[in-house]
Design a protein around this motif. Structure first.
Motif, mmCIF file in Angstrom:
data_model
loop_
_atom_site.group_PDB
_atom_site.id
_atom_site.type_symbol
_atom_site.label_atom_id
_atom_site.label_comp_id
_atom_site.label_asym_id
_atom_site.label_seq_id
_atom_site.Cartn_x
_atom_site.Cartn_y
_atom_site.Cartn_z
ATOM 1 N N SER A 56 -2.911 10.681 -10.316
ATOM 2 C CA SER A 56 -4.080 11.143 -9.560
ATOM 3 C C SER A 56 -5.362 11.111 -10.380
ATOM 4 C CB SER A 56 -3.844 12.559 -9.035
ATOM 5 O OG SER A 56 -3.696 13.464 -10.114
ATOM 6 N N GLY A 57 -5.262 10.836 -11.675
ATOM 7 C CA GLY A 57 -6.447 10.817 -12.530
ATOM 8 C C GLY A 57 -7.095 9.449 -12.566
ATOM 9 N N LYS A 58 -8.367 9.454 -12.933
ATOM 10 C CA LYS A 58 -9.122 8.214 -13.074
ATOM 11 C C LYS A 58 -9.231 7.853 -14.547
ATOM 12 C CE LYS A 58 -11.945 9.060 -9.021
ATOM 13 N NZ LYS A 58 -13.298 9.167 -8.503
ATOM 14 N N VAL A 59 -9.223 6.562 -14.815
ATOM 15 C CA VAL A 59 -9.373 6.107 -16.189
ATOM 16 C C VAL A 59 -10.801 6.357 -16.643
ATOM 17 C CG1 VAL A 59 -9.253 4.121 -17.725
ATOM 18 C CG2 VAL A 59 -7.569 4.403 -15.914
ATOM 19 N N ASN A 60 -11.760 5.978 -15.842
ATOM 20 C CA ASN A 60 -13.156 6.337 -16.070
ATOM 21 C C ASN A 60 -13.795 6.547 -14.711
ATOM 22 O OD1 ASN A 60 -13.957 3.797 -15.045
ATOM 23 N ND2 ASN A 60 -13.865 2.869 -17.058
ATOM 24 N N PHE A 61 -15.053 6.824 -14.667
ATOM 25 C CA PHE A 61 -15.669 7.219 -13.407
ATOM 26 C C PHE A 61 -15.836 6.067 -12.423
ATOM 27 C CE2 PHE A 61 -17.198 10.520 -16.374
ATOM 28 C CZ PHE A 61 -16.571 11.587 -15.765
ATOM 29 N N ASP A 62 -15.691 4.831 -12.874
ATOM 30 C CA ASP A 62 -15.821 3.684 -11.977
ATOM 31 C C ASP A 62 -14.506 3.311 -11.313
ATOM 32 O OD1 ASP A 62 -18.467 3.522 -12.717
ATOM 33 O OD2 ASP A 62 -18.079 2.121 -14.349
ATOM 34 N N ASP A 63 -13.404 3.624 -11.964
ATOM 35 C CA ASP A 63 -12.089 3.239 -11.450
ATOM 36 C C ASP A 63 -11.636 4.183 -10.340
ATOM 37 O OD1 ASP A 63 -11.947 1.197 -13.219
ATOM 38 O OD2 ASP A 63 -10.702 2.253 -14.661
ATOM 39 N N GLN A 64 -10.697 3.691 -9.559
ATOM 40 C CA GLN A 64 -10.077 4.502 -8.527
ATOM 41 C C GLN A 64 -8.712 4.946 -9.039
ATOM 42 O OE1 GLN A 64 -9.413 2.408 -4.864
ATOM 43 N NE2 GLN A 64 -9.522 4.266 -3.659
ATOM 44 N N SER A 65 -8.297 6.133 -8.672
ATOM 45 C CA SER A 65 -6.996 6.617 -9.111
ATOM 46 C C SER A 65 -5.895 5.817 -8.411
ATOM 47 C CB SER A 65 -6.849 8.108 -8.796
ATOM 48 O OG SER A 65 -6.796 8.319 -7.402
ATOM 49 N N PHE A 66 -4.690 5.906 -8.961
ATOM 50 C CA PHE A 66 -3.553 5.203 -8.370
ATOM 51 C C PHE A 66 -3.300 5.703 -6.948
ATOM 52 C CE2 PHE A 66 0.998 4.931 -7.478
ATOM 53 C CZ PHE A 66 1.184 3.560 -7.602
ATOM 54 N N LEU A 67 -3.370 7.013 -6.757
ATOM 55 C CA LEU A 67 -3.156 7.561 -5.413
ATOM 56 C C LEU A 67 -4.250 7.100 -4.459
ATOM 57 C CD1 LEU A 67 -1.968 11.206 -6.169
ATOM 58 C CD2 LEU A 67 -0.604 9.159 -5.765
ATOM 59 N N GLY A 68 -5.467 6.974 -4.947
ATOM 60 C CA GLY A 68 -6.553 6.462 -4.123
ATOM 61 C C GLY A 68 -6.334 5.013 -3.742
ATOM 62 N N GLU A 69 -5.829 4.243 -4.680
ATOM 63 C CA GLU A 69 -5.569 2.831 -4.430
ATOM 64 C C GLU A 69 -4.512 2.641 -3.345
ATOM 65 O OE1 GLU A 69 -3.484 -0.840 -6.851
ATOM 66 O OE2 GLU A 69 -4.585 0.666 -7.995
ATOM 67 N N ILE A 70 -3.391 3.349 -3.460
ATOM 68 C CA ILE A 70 -2.340 3.165 -2.447
ATOM 69 C C ILE A 70 -2.751 3.778 -1.111
ATOM 70 C CG2 ILE A 70 -0.501 2.926 -4.145
ATOM 71 C CD1 ILE A 70 0.356 5.791 -3.549
ATOM 72 N N SER A 71 -3.552 4.824 -1.143
ATOM 73 C CA SER A 71 -4.031 5.419 0.112
ATOM 74 C C SER A 71 -4.948 4.452 0.842
ATOM 75 C CB SER A 71 -4.777 6.726 -0.162
ATOM 76 O OG SER A 71 -3.914 7.675 -0.722
ATOM 77 N N GLU A 72 -5.794 3.749 0.091
ATOM 78 C CA GLU A 72 -6.687 2.771 0.710
ATOM 79 C C GLU A 72 -5.908 1.607 1.309
ATOM 80 O OE1 GLU A 72 -9.962 2.997 1.295
ATOM 81 O OE2 GLU A 72 -9.833 5.027 0.455
ATOM 82 N N ILE A 73 -4.845 1.189 0.649
ATOM 83 C CA ILE A 73 -4.009 0.106 1.192
ATOM 84 C C ILE A 73 -3.380 0.553 2.505
ATOM 85 C CG2 ILE A 73 -1.899 -1.241 0.820
ATOM 86 C CD1 ILE A 73 -2.615 -1.254 -2.188
ATOM 87 N N LEU A 74 -2.834 1.764 2.511
ATOM 88 C CA LEU A 74 -2.193 2.267 3.737
ATOM 89 C C LEU A 74 -3.214 2.455 4.860
ATOM 90 C CD1 LEU A 74 0.248 4.882 2.174
ATOM 91 C CD2 LEU A 74 0.875 2.733 3.286
ATOM 92 N N LYS A 75 -4.324 3.090 4.535
ATOM 93 C CA LYS A 75 -5.341 3.377 5.550
ATOM 94 C C LYS A 75 -5.992 2.100 6.060
ATOM 95 C CE LYS A 75 -9.260 6.384 6.383
ATOM 96 N NZ LYS A 75 -10.135 7.413 5.814
ATOM 97 N N GLY A 76 -6.262 1.155 5.157
ATOM 98 C CA GLY A 76 -6.904 -0.105 5.550
ATOM 99 C C GLY A 76 -6.048 -0.935 6.481
ATOM 100 N N ASN A 77 -4.741 -0.828 6.342
ATOM 101 C CA ASN A 77 -3.826 -1.589 7.197
ATOM 102 C C ASN A 77 -3.181 -0.719 8.269
ATOM 103 O OD1 ASN A 77 -4.142 -4.087 5.816
ATOM 104 N ND2 ASN A 77 -2.889 -3.272 4.163
ATOM 105 N N GLU A 78 -3.743 0.455 8.495
ATOM 106 C CA GLU A 78 -3.298 1.389 9.539
ATOM 107 C C GLU A 78 -1.820 1.729 9.419
ATOM 108 O OE1 GLU A 78 -4.499 -0.379 13.213
ATOM 109 O OE2 GLU A 78 -6.631 -0.165 12.742
ATOM 110 N N ASN A 79 -1.355 1.925 8.201
ATOM 111 C CA ASN A 79 0.019 2.342 7.909
ATOM 112 C C ASN A 79 1.073 1.387 8.480
ATOM 113 O OD1 ASN A 79 -1.028 4.712 6.667
ATOM 114 N ND2 ASN A 79 -1.237 5.622 8.696
ATOM 115 N N SER A 80 0.759 0.112 8.475
ATOM 116 C CA SER A 80 1.698 -0.877 8.998
ATOM 117 C C SER A 80 2.908 -0.993 8.072
ATOM 118 C CB SER A 80 1.005 -2.241 9.129
ATOM 119 O OG SER A 80 0.667 -2.728 7.842
ATOM 120 N N LYS A 81 3.957 -1.615 8.590
ATOM 121 C CA LYS A 81 5.176 -1.791 7.802
ATOM 122 C C LYS A 81 4.907 -2.641 6.561
ATOM 123 C CE LYS A 81 8.550 -1.163 11.443
ATOM 124 N NZ LYS A 81 9.704 -1.720 12.155
#
Length: 145
Positions: A56-81
């Protein structure tokens, strides 16, 4: 003429103080209370919390956290299979890099408890350590044993 008796008294006092200091240090070293040694089991309890903190942490202030990254993938594709499969692969690779032997990583809110990555038999788990973090509408749980 110098006060030779005063000079010897000062040296005598310094030697006495040094002698007392040495005795104090020796007694302190032998009587000191040992610090508690945490057992291997208590270290295992913190593995889920530590791992989830890294995810859940960020490497620096420009990066996205791992949880943010996977959440964006799920949300962007509307939780598709396909997005769940992609996130599952990413999670397995990430958790494998931490050398965790027994774990279960799941999303509890939007995907209704869907296990995204796991290793080991959860039904045979003894002491389970659980950590939960939220990112937007998603709530992720990591269980280690």
């Amino acid at each position: 003429m110098l006060d030779e008796k005063g000079y010897f008294y000062i040296i005598d006092a310094i030697l006495a103080v040094m002698l007392l200091l040495m005795v104090f240090l020796i007694v302190n070293a032998t009587i000191s209370i040992p610090s508690p040694d945490y057992s291997h089991d208590s270290k295992d309890i913190r593995i889920a919390q530590d791992t989830m903190e890294i995810l859940s942490g960020k490497v620096n202030f420009d990066d996205q956290s791992f949880l943010g990254e996977i959440s964006e993938i799920l949300k962007g594709n509307e939780n598709s299979k396909e997005s769940v499969r992609e996130v599952s692969k990413i999670c397995k690779d990430k958790l494998k890099s931490f050398n965790l032997k027994n774990y279960r990583f799941s999303e509890n809110n939007v995907l209704k408890g869907k296990v995204l990555a796991s290793s080991g038999d959860y039904s045979e788990a003894g002491d389970v350590s659980v950590a939960t973090r939220n990112y937007g509408d998603y709530s992720y749980s990591l269980s280690t044993w």
